[in-house]
Design a protein around this motif. Structure first.
Motif, PDB file in Angstrom:
ATOM      1  N   VAL A  18       0.817  -1.212   0.000  1.00  0.00           N
ATOM      2  CA  VAL A  18       0.000   0.000   0.000  1.00  0.00           C
ATOM      3  C   VAL A  18       0.853   1.266   0.000  1.00  0.00           C
ATOM      4  CG1 VAL A  18      -1.716   1.322   1.297  1.00  0.00           C
ATOM      5  CG2 VAL A  18      -1.956  -1.141   1.092  1.00  0.00           C
ATOM      6  N   SER A  21       3.270   1.544  -3.278  1.00  0.00           N
ATOM      7  CA  SER A  21       2.552   1.834  -4.525  1.00  0.00           C
ATOM      8  C   SER A  21       2.012   3.253  -4.519  1.00  0.00           C
ATOM      9  CB  SER A  21       1.435   0.816  -4.770  1.00  0.00           C
ATOM     10  OG  SER A  21       0.457   0.880  -3.769  1.00  0.00           O
ATOM     11  N   ASN A  22       1.545   3.739  -3.374  1.00  0.00           N
ATOM     12  CA  ASN A  22       1.058   5.120  -3.307  1.00  0.00           C
ATOM     13  C   ASN A  22       2.184   6.130  -3.502  1.00  0.00           C
ATOM     14  OD1 ASN A  22      -1.677   4.582  -2.999  1.00  0.00           O
ATOM     15  ND2 ASN A  22      -1.506   4.392  -0.788  1.00  0.00           N
ATOM     16  N   ARG A  25       3.051   6.044  -7.274  1.00  0.00           N
ATOM     17  CA  ARG A  25       2.008   6.712  -8.055  1.00  0.00           C
ATOM     18  C   ARG A  25       2.073   8.223  -7.879  1.00  0.00           C
ATOM     19  NH1 ARG A  25      -3.251   4.385  -6.052  1.00  0.00           N
ATOM     20  NH2 ARG A  25      -4.109   5.798  -7.618  1.00  0.00           N
ATOM     21  N   ASN A  26       2.339   8.688  -6.670  1.00  0.00           N
ATOM     22  CA  ASN A  26       2.428  10.123  -6.412  1.00  0.00           C
ATOM     23  C   ASN A  26       3.584  10.750  -7.188  1.00  0.00           C
ATOM     24  OD1 ASN A  26       1.661  12.565  -5.217  1.00  0.00           O
ATOM     25  ND2 ASN A  26       3.041  12.257  -3.490  1.00  0.00           N
ATOM     26  N   HIS A  51      -2.694   1.212 -12.789  1.00  0.00           N
ATOM     27  CA  HIS A  51      -2.404   2.639 -12.639  1.00  0.00           C
ATOM     28  C   HIS A  51      -1.376   3.160 -13.638  1.00  0.00           C
ATOM     29  CE1 HIS A  51      -4.685   2.569  -8.924  1.00  0.00           C
ATOM     30  NE2 HIS A  51      -3.973   1.514  -8.543  1.00  0.00           N
ATOM     31  N   GLU A  54      -1.286   6.805 -15.009  1.00  0.00           N
ATOM     32  CA  GLU A  54      -1.074   7.946 -14.123  1.00  0.00           C
ATOM     33  C   GLU A  54       0.274   8.624 -14.330  1.00  0.00           C
ATOM     34  OE1 GLU A  54      -1.701   6.724 -10.098  1.00  0.00           O
ATOM     35  OE2 GLU A  54      -3.822   6.317 -10.435  1.00  0.00           O
TER      36      GLU A  54
END
Length: 64
Positions: A18, A21-22, A25-26, A51, A54
């Protein structure tokens, strides 16, 4: 050494649970090219499949 035509990441993230990956992605959403690595290649592929739009991700895997 980087070969001609080989993509290069600005940052790499290892561990794509979690939090990892966040974070990846950010960075990608803010314009950075992110190299992704996880012990399980399936997790890397799943993040890109879900994702990938993104930002710019580079898929990596562990050499055996």
């Amino acid at each position: 050494m980087v070969e001609t035509g080989q993509r290069q990441a600005q940052i790499g993230v290892t561990g794509l649970a979690v939090m990892g990956s966040n974070i990846a992605r950010n960075f990608a959403r803010h314009g950075h090219t992110v190299a992704l690595h996880n012990r399980s290649i399936a997790k890397t592929d799943a993040l890109i499949a879900e994702h990938g739009g993104e930002g710019d991700f580079i898929r990596t895997e562990t050499m055996e």
